[in-house]
Structures are given as structure tokens and as C-alpha cells.
Design an enzyme around this catalytic site. Structure first.
Site, PDB file in Angstrom:
ATOM      1  CD1 TRP A 187      -2.542   1.882   0.552  1.00 21.85           C
ATOM      2  CD2 TRP A 187      -1.200   2.461   2.256  1.00 21.85           C
ATOM      3  NE1 TRP A 187      -2.837   3.182   0.904  1.00 21.85           N
ATOM      4  CE2 TRP A 187      -2.034   3.559   1.932  1.00 21.85           C
ATOM      5  CE3 TRP A 187      -0.270   2.596   3.291  1.00 21.85           C
ATOM      6  CZ2 TRP A 187      -1.959   4.777   2.616  1.00 21.85           C
ATOM      7  CZ3 TRP A 187      -0.192   3.815   3.971  1.00 21.85           C
ATOM      8  CH2 TRP A 187      -1.042   4.892   3.637  1.00 21.85           C
ATOM      9  CD  GLU A 226      -4.418  -1.659   2.213  1.00 17.36           C
ATOM     10  OE1 GLU A 226      -3.247  -1.987   2.540  1.00 17.36           O
ATOM     11  OE2 GLU A 226      -5.261  -1.254   3.027  1.00 17.36           O
ATOM     12  CE  LYS A 228      -6.312   5.728   3.130  1.00 19.00           C
ATOM     13  NZ  LYS A 228      -5.297   5.867   4.158  1.00 19.00           N
ATOM     14  CG  ASP A 259      -8.275  -1.103   4.871  1.00 19.51           C
ATOM     15  OD1 ASP A 259      -9.328  -0.757   5.442  1.00 19.51           O
ATOM     16  OD2 ASP A 259      -7.158  -0.985   5.410  1.00 19.51           O
ATOM     17  CG  HIS A 262      -8.634   1.649   2.307  1.00 15.40           C
ATOM     18  ND1 HIS A 262      -7.370   1.299   1.923  1.00 15.40           N
ATOM     19  CD2 HIS A 262      -8.509   2.109   3.585  1.00 15.40           C
ATOM     20  CE1 HIS A 262      -6.519   1.502   2.908  1.00 15.40           C
ATOM     21  NE2 HIS A 262      -7.192   1.992   3.927  1.00 15.40           N
ATOM     22  CG  HIS A 286      -5.562  -4.580   5.354  1.00 18.98           C
ATOM     23  ND1 HIS A 286      -4.690  -3.532   5.135  1.00 18.98           N
ATOM     24  CD2 HIS A 286      -4.806  -5.691   5.415  1.00 18.98           C
ATOM     25  CE1 HIS A 286      -3.452  -4.013   5.062  1.00 18.98           C
ATOM     26  NE2 HIS A 286      -3.496  -5.313   5.214  1.00 18.98           N
ATOM     27  CG  ASP A 294      -9.040   4.371   6.295  1.00 12.16           C
ATOM     28  OD1 ASP A 294      -9.433   3.340   6.846  1.00 12.16           O
ATOM     29  OD2 ASP A 294      -7.896   4.512   5.829  1.00 12.16           O
ATOM     30  CG  ASP A 296      -7.410   2.539  10.162  1.00 16.30           C
ATOM     31  OD1 ASP A 296      -7.571   1.436   9.633  1.00 16.30           O
ATOM     32  OD2 ASP A 296      -6.947   3.529   9.548  1.00 16.30           O
ATOM     33  CG  ASP A 326      -4.896  -1.725   8.387  1.00 19.33           C
ATOM     34  OD1 ASP A 326      -4.308  -1.213   9.364  1.00 19.33           O
ATOM     35  OD2 ASP A 326      -4.863  -1.233   7.248  1.00 19.33           O
TER      36      ASP A 326
HETATM   37  C1  RNT Z   1      -3.601   2.662   5.053  1.00 21.13           C
HETATM   38  C2  RNT Z   1      -3.699   1.219   4.737  1.00 21.13           C
HETATM   39  C3  RNT Z   1      -2.531   0.396   5.178  1.00 21.13           C
HETATM   40  C4  RNT Z   1      -2.049   0.762   6.569  1.00 21.13           C
HETATM   41  C5  RNT Z   1      -1.009  -0.154   7.141  1.00 21.13           C
HETATM   42  C6  RNT Z   1      -0.334   0.443   8.311  1.00 21.13           C
HETATM   43  O1  RNT Z   1      -4.773   3.329   4.867  1.00 21.13           O
HETATM   44  O2  RNT Z   1      -4.867   0.691   5.252  1.00 21.13           O
HETATM   45  O3  RNT Z   1      -2.836  -0.941   5.070  1.00 21.13           O
HETATM   46  O4  RNT Z   1      -3.102   0.845   7.468  1.00 21.13           O
HETATM   47  O5  RNT Z   1      -0.165  -0.519   6.148  1.00 21.13           O
HETATM   48 ZN    ZN Z   2      -5.101  -1.463   5.132  1.00 17.13          ZN
END
Ligand code: RNT
Ligand code: ZN
Length: 419
Positions: A187, A226, A228, A259, A262, A286, A294, A296, A326
Site C-alpha cells: 500500500w 491495496e 484506497k 481494506d 477504504h 484488511h 477511514d 481505523d 488493520d
Molecule cells: C492505510 C492502509 C494500510 C495501513 C497499514 C499500516 O490506509 O490501510 O494498510 O493501514 O499498512
Molecule cells: Zn489497510
């Protein structure tokens, strides 16, 4: 909770499920085989060990300052072991390139990384029966800027191409040593805050970089890319968008990482599984919990995660979908964050494995819409939690909320002393 009570509840649940043609033992056997890939970066707020006091860049943010973050490799390893002791089953650990161990090798820049910088991690993983996955790290580095693999400056782009190539070689070595391919997730944060009038140019550069990076063929690692939607400070344009990586992955046989944070917030990630399975070799997830963006947040057992788990099982794709976590919440106990998110993901998978799918599909084939909806609704309150408790009991981990006390104790004895 008393063992006898858990067993009694399980026996009743087992019968209830058997009446619907579901084998709870078979569901637990399948759950036992699912290895989550735990992200190393929840323990230390994505700081890594190159420059732990440095700023986290790349448009991602770990907000909060709850005491007790892991400050060293030993602390991080201890925290991971504590967390896994409270999560049923065997799991993998996903490392970022910024978590290299330079203690006995001397410091190396990102374009100089070698397997030897992860030697102690590989040894530790082996000693603890844990397999590793890996991630290249484009962020939190003086050369990160807003463009890495898509940078028009040939020197900067070369640096990140070299970094990513080396990450593949490190993943290959991890996979070879553990006798099971290591997943290498790529990513990059590349994007721009404001409108760009050169969307195609950067995407063409990213494609060129990836082509170069993937030139070497490996046997013991798997490449994932990955996408986003946007990052903080990169709101207007992300070079590696979903269309970009889906196209690249489908054309070049690469795994696309989904993810769950994302995408647009009303977009169903679960719905993507069956499409990707038809056009890309495997899927990397993820699992996260986006709140408004996003963000997290720690994964919980919500409809999004349940839908995702159900789609994997309905597609009979447990062997083609890799489930990584993640998220990084710095506002609560970090070990607790691992345990809640991992157990929530497993609870969703268990419910998916206990779904009366054959009957649901019979209804659907016979165009019995009411019956299908009724059984979908009723299956939500089948006694899956009794099966979950039994699964925890058999795995020798705390049942129900009793892990709270374990984490509080670890906090009192260990993490609260990190000042
Ligand atoms: C970032 C991505 C990525 C990170 C990690 C730390 O938006 O989700 O995967 O969260 O690599
Ligand atoms: Zn991620």
C-alpha cells in the site's frame, strides 16, 4: 463462567443446530483452521522502530494517547503474545518494513533492507509457532513526500522501487523459512491534497513501478496490492485507487487487498468478494471499522463484518481469502484492542459457518422469498454464542468478558509502567 454451564449450553445449541441440519463440530473445526493475520502496528500506534519519535505520515492517523504503547521490539513481542493468549486459535503476525530489527546489524535505510534485518523476528515467530506476513512501508520517511512509487523524480521513484523489491525478497525468505508463503502487502500513500490535472501521469508511473517491482518471480511469497479512496492531506486524488488496482490485479494475476475502511461508507465490501474471486487469484482483507472516514476503529461484530464473513463462507472461499486486521486505536488499551477485534472477526466467521445455507439456498431456488427472509432473520438468534463459548473453552482462552480482567492485570503489571 462454570465449565459445566458452558458444556450444557453447548449441548443444547448443538441439538438446536442439528435440527436445522448444521453440524456445530464441523463449524468449529473450520474456525480452528482460520488464521487471522494480526497487524503488528496496533501495539505501537504505527510508529515502528526506525525512529519511534518520528511523525506518522502518509495520510493515516492513530489518535489518542492512552498510556502503555510498545516502545521497543521486546515490548511489542510481549504484547502480541499477551494478546494471542486471549484469542482462540493460532494466528499469524503481519510486520511492516518499518519494524526492522537493527540492534545487531546496524541501521539500514529502506532501500537497503535485507532478510537479516528481520532475522530476530523470524526466529521469534518460529519459537512461538507464528507465521509472518509482511508490508512495504512508504510512509513516515524523509523521502515519503506525497508521491513514492508514482513520483516523477526518477531518483525518488527508484528509491521506493528498490525498497519494494527488497520487501518482496524479505517476504520470500519469511515464506521459505516458515514453509508457507508470506503475504506481501503493498500500500502506498501516493496522492494529492488538491485537484491534479495529471491523473493519468501518476497512475502510469505507478503501473511502471509495479511492473518493475514484480519482475522477479518468487515461490514463497504472495503479492497483494491495496487500494484506497483518500487519505488525510490527500483528499482529492489517490493514485492507487480501487479501479487502478483492480485492473492491475485482474490483468497481472495479483491479489487485491480489500481494506474495509477504504471505500465510500455505504459501499458493501462483502459484495466485492464474489466478483474478485472470479478475476483475481485470491483475496487479502484488511478488516477495520471506519467511522465516518477511514478512522481505523477497533473491529466489532457489526453487520459489515458479518456480511463479509458470510460472503466468504457462502463462496466456499476460506482457502482463497486471507484475513488480516488493520486498525490502530491509540485511545484505549492496545492489547484489549487486539483481543476485541480478533475475537469479533472470529465470532462473525463462526456465525457464517453456522448459517443454514443449504435450506436458504433451497428456498431461493424455489423462489420462496418469504421463507428465505424468515430463516435469515431467525438464524440471527440461533445460539451461536454457546458454540463460541465452547470454542474458547476448548482453546483454553477466557470465555466471554472474563478476558477484561486478564488485560487489566497485564496493564497493572506491565503496560502502565511504560512511562
Ligand atoms: C492505510 C492502509 C494500510 C495501513 C497499514 C499500516 O490506509 O490501510 O494498510 O493501514 O499498512
Ligand atoms: Zn489497510
Amino acid at each position: 463462567m462454570k465449565k459445566e454451564l458452558i458444556e450444557k449450553a453447548y449441548e443444547i445449541a448443538k441439538e438446536r443446530y442439528a435440527a436445522l441440519g448444521i453440524d456445530t463440530e464441523a463449524a468449529m473445526d473450520k474456525l480452528q483452521k482460520i488464521q487471522l493475520s494480526l497487524h503488528c502496528w496496533q501495539a505501537d500506534d504505527v510508529r515502528g522502530f526506525e525512529n519511534p519519535d518520528g511523525e506518522l505520515t502518509g495520510g493515516i492517523q492513530a489518535t489518542g494517547n492512552y498510556p502503555g504503547r510498545a516502545r521497543t521490539i521486546e515490548e511489542l513481542q510481549a504484547d502480541i503474545l499477551k494478546a494471542t493468549s486471549l484469542i482462540p486459535g493460532k494466528h499469524r503476525l503481519s510486520l511492516h518494513a518499518s519494524y526492522a530489527d537493527f540492534r545487531s546489524t546496524g541501521v539500514a535505510d529502506r532501500d537497503e533492507l535485507e532478510p537479516k534485518h528481520f532475522e530476530t523476528w523470524m526466529q521469534w515467530a518460529e519459537e512461538n509457532g507464528m507465521k509472518l506476513d509482511f508490508n512495504s512501508t512508504s510512509f513516515s520517511h524523509p523521502k515519503s513526500g506525497s508521491l513514492s512509487l508514482a513520483n516523477p523524480d526518477p531518483e525518488i521513484r527508484k528509491f521506493w522501487v528498490e525498497h519494494t523489491k527488497r520487501c518482496r525478497a524479505i517476504a520470500e525468505e519469511m515464506g521459505r523459512r516458515q514453509g508457507d508463503p508470506a503475504i506481501l502487502n503493498i500500500w502506498v500513500h501516493d496522492g494529492s491534497k488538491d485537484m491534479t490535472v495529471n491523473r493519468l501521469k501518476y497512475r502510469a508511473l505507478l503501473k511502471e513501478s509495479l511492473d518493475e517491482i514484480f519482475e522477479t518471480k518468487y515461490e514463497n511469497m504472495k503479492d497483494c496490492i491495496e487500494a484506497k479512496l483518500f487519505g488525510i492531506g490527500a483528499e482529492s486524488y489517490t493514485v492507487g485507487s480501487y479501479d487502478f488496482y483492480l485492473g492491475y490485479g485482474a490483468k497481472n494475476g495479483k491479489i487485491v487487498t480489500l481494506d474495509t475502511g477504504h471505500f465510500h461508507l455505504t459501499e458493501s465490501i462483502a459484495d466485492k468478494v464474489s466478483s474478485l474471486l472470479l478475476f483475481t487469484p485470491e483475496i487479502m482483507l484488511h478488516v477495520s471499522r471506519p467511522i465516518r472516514w477511514d478512522s481505523d476503529h477497533v473491529v466489532i461484530m457489526n453487520d459489515d463484518t458479518l456480511d463479509l464473513a458470510k460472503e466468504i463462507v457462502r463462496c466456499d472461499a476460506l482457502d482463497r481469502v486471507h484475513i488480516g486486521l488493520d486498525y490502530f486505536d491509540a485511545s484505549i488499551n492496545r492489547i484489549g484492542a487486539y483481543v476485541i477485534g480478533s475475537r469479533a472477526t472470529q465470532k462473525c466467521l463462526l456465525q457464517a459457518l453456522l448459517e443454514p445455507l443449504a435450506t436458504l439456498r433451497e428456498y431461493e431456488a424455489a423462489d420462496k422469498g418469504f421463507e428465505r427472509l424468515a430463516l435469515l432473520e431467525e438464524s440471527k438468534n440461533l445460539p451461536w454464542n454457546a458454540v463460541w463459548d465452547m470454542f474458547c473453552l476448548r482453546n483454553g482462552v477466557p470465555v466471554g468478558e472474563s478476558f477484561i480482567a486478564d488485560i487489566e492485570q497485564y496493564e497493572a503489571e506491565v503496560t502502565s509502567k511504560r512511562v
